[in-house]
Design a protein around this motif. Sequence first.
Motif, PDB file in Angstrom:
ATOM      1  N   ALA A   1      81.125   3.497  11.627  1.00 23.42           N
ATOM      2  CA  ALA A   1      80.035   2.762  10.987  1.00 23.42           C
ATOM      3  C   ALA A   1      78.783   3.645  10.870  1.00 23.42           C
ATOM      4  N   TRP A   2      77.594   3.130  11.221  1.00 22.42           N
ATOM      5  CA  TRP A   2      76.389   3.942  10.964  1.00 22.42           C
ATOM      6  C   TRP A   2      76.312   5.161  11.870  1.00 22.42           C
ATOM      7  N   LEU A   3      77.031   5.141  12.988  1.00 27.79           N
ATOM      8  CA  LEU A   3      77.044   6.355  13.820  1.00 27.79           C
ATOM      9  C   LEU A   3      77.760   7.493  13.092  1.00 27.79           C
ATOM     10  N   LYS A   4      78.796   7.136  12.341  1.00 24.47           N
ATOM     11  CA  LYS A   4      79.502   8.149  11.537  1.00 24.47           C
ATOM     12  C   LYS A   4      78.569   8.692  10.457  1.00 24.47           C
ATOM     13  N   THR A   5      77.835   7.775   9.815  1.00 25.82           N
ATOM     14  CA  THR A   5      76.896   8.195   8.772  1.00 25.82           C
ATOM     15  C   THR A   5      75.835   9.122   9.354  1.00 25.82           C
ATOM     16  N   LYS A   6      75.235   8.724  10.482  1.00 27.59           N
ATOM     17  CA  LYS A   6      74.163   9.535  11.076  1.00 27.59           C
ATOM     18  C   LYS A   6      74.677  10.878  11.588  1.00 27.59           C
ATOM     19  N   MET A   7      75.864  10.887  12.169  1.00 29.30           N
ATOM     20  CA  MET A   7      76.434  12.130  12.683  1.00 29.30           C
ATOM     21  C   MET A   7      76.926  13.035  11.547  1.00 29.30           C
ATOM     22  N   GLY A   8      77.169  12.419  10.376  1.00 25.08           N
ATOM     23  CA  GLY A   8      77.645  13.198   9.247  1.00 25.08           C
ATOM     24  C   GLY A   8      79.101  13.598   9.369  1.00 25.08           C
ATOM     25  N   ARG A   9      79.833  12.937  10.246  1.00 27.10           N
ATOM     26  CA  ARG A   9      81.256  13.230  10.429  1.00 27.10           C
ATOM     27  C   ARG A   9      81.931  12.063  11.134  1.00 27.10           C
ATOM     28  N   ALA A  10      83.246  11.967  10.953  1.00 32.01           N
ATOM     29  CA  ALA A  10      84.009  10.881  11.567  1.00 32.01           C
ATOM     30  C   ALA A  10      84.542  11.276  12.938  1.00 32.01           C
ATOM     31  N   GLU A  11      84.742  12.576  13.142  1.00 34.77           N
ATOM     32  CA  GLU A  11      85.264  13.003  14.443  1.00 34.77           C
ATOM     33  C   GLU A  11      84.984  14.482  14.669  1.00 34.77           C
ATOM     34  N   GLU A  12      85.070  14.880  15.922  1.00 36.22           N
ATOM     35  CA  GLU A  12      84.930  16.295  16.261  1.00 36.22           C
ATOM     36  C   GLU A  12      85.566  16.550  17.632  1.00 36.22           C
ATOM     37  N   GLU A  13      85.937  17.800  17.828  1.00 40.13           N
ATOM     38  CA  GLU A  13      86.437  18.238  19.134  1.00 40.13           C
ATOM     39  C   GLU A  13      85.266  18.865  19.883  1.00 40.13           C
ATOM     40  N   VAL A  14      85.056  18.478  21.143  1.00 40.85           N
ATOM     41  CA  VAL A  14      83.983  19.069  21.936  1.00 40.85           C
ATOM     42  C   VAL A  14      84.546  19.525  23.280  1.00 40.85           C
ATOM     43  N   ASP A  15      83.827  20.453  23.893  1.00 38.31           N
ATOM     44  CA  ASP A  15      84.240  20.993  25.189  1.00 38.31           C
ATOM     45  C   ASP A  15      83.045  20.886  26.133  1.00 38.31           C
ATOM     46  N   PRO A  16      82.838  19.697  26.696  1.00 41.03           N
ATOM     47  CA  PRO A  16      81.638  19.497  27.527  1.00 41.03           C
ATOM     48  C   PRO A  16      81.706  20.296  28.828  1.00 41.03           C
ATOM     49  N   PRO A  17      80.544  20.618  29.392  1.00 38.07           N
ATOM     50  CA  PRO A  17      80.517  21.344  30.668  1.00 38.07           C
ATOM     51  C   PRO A  17      80.992  20.473  31.827  1.00 38.07           C
ATOM     52  N   ALA A  18      81.203  21.103  32.977  1.00 37.28           N
ATOM     53  CA  ALA A  18      81.796  20.414  34.129  1.00 37.28           C
ATOM     54  C   ALA A  18      80.961  19.231  34.611  1.00 37.28           C
ATOM     55  N   GLU A  19      79.625  19.296  34.387  1.00 35.82           N
ATOM     56  CA  GLU A  19      78.798  18.189  34.899  1.00 35.82           C
ATOM     57  C   GLU A  19      78.986  16.881  34.109  1.00 35.82           C
ATOM     58  N   VAL A  20      79.689  16.954  32.995  1.00 33.33           N
ATOM     59  CA  VAL A  20      79.986  15.727  32.254  1.00 33.33           C
ATOM     60  C   VAL A  20      81.232  15.085  32.869  1.00 33.33           C
ATOM     61  N   THR A  21      80.988  14.025  33.632  1.00 35.51           N
ATOM     62  CA  THR A  21      82.085  13.384  34.373  1.00 35.51           C
ATOM     63  C   THR A  21      82.286  11.925  33.984  1.00 35.51           C
ATOM     64  N   ASP A  22      81.249  11.336  33.381  1.00 34.60           N
ATOM     65  CA  ASP A  22      81.373   9.926  32.996  1.00 34.60           C
ATOM     66  C   ASP A  22      80.688   9.705  31.644  1.00 34.60           C
TER      67      ASP A  22
END
Lengths: 150, 83
Positions: free
Chosen positions: B7-28
Amino acid sequence: MIKVQKQDFDVGAEIDALRAGNTAIGGIASFVGTVRDLAGDTPVTGMTLEHYPGMTERELDRIEQEANRRWPLEASLIIHRYGRLELGDRIVLVVTASAHRQAALESCAFLIDWLKTKAPFWKKEETRGGETWVDARDSDDAAAARWRKD
Amino acid sequence: MRLLYFAWLKTKMGRAEEEVDPPAEVTDVASLLEWLRGRGPVYAEALSDLSVVRVAVNQEYARLDAPVNKDDEVALFPPVTGG
C-alpha cells in the motif's frame, strides 16, 4: 472455505454449492460488500485492492477457524477479490450456514468485522483528485472489538 | 532478510520488496525498524509514525518485541482496509 481471487463470483451459485447435500443446515446468512461511489463526501470512480498473497489466505483461514470454534457451523465461505474494481462491483462474500439462524447471523457478522481489521487487504480509491490509499477506520476497530473475548 | 512493502508504504519506499543484511544488533522488530529509519530520508519519512505501520514476520502479525533473523520475510504495511 477460503477463496482469494481476481474474478467476480455468483452469490447464488456459491451458496448453492456450499449447502449442497447438507440437510442439517436450517439457516444461511450472507454478506456481500460492494464498491460504493462515495468516500465520505468525495465521489469515487473505482478502486484497486492490493493484498499480501500467502498471509491473506492464512489470516482468512484463521478467522474462519475462529468462527467455527465459536458457533456450531455446518459450512462457511469467505471470498475476497483483489485487483481493479468498478463502482458497484462485488468485493467480498461471507456465507455461514448452521442448523439455526442465530449462529449463522452472528458468525457472519463476526467474520466480516474481523476480516476488515485482520486480513491484509488495502483499498486504493480513484477520485477526481487522483488515487488515494484508504485510511483504516476507528469504527471498523470498534466493530471488531465487540467480538473480543478477554 | 526479505522485506516486503504494501500500500502507501510501497509507494513511499518506491519498491515492493528488497533484500537487506541488517547488523547483529538487529534482533527484533523494534531494532529492525530503528535500523531501517537510519538508512536514509526515504526510510525515515515512511517510518516516521509507527502508529500507522503494521509488521508481519513470516506472514504472521508481529509486535515490536518479536524476534527477527536473517532468513525471515518481514512485511511492513499500513492498517488493513479490506472487506
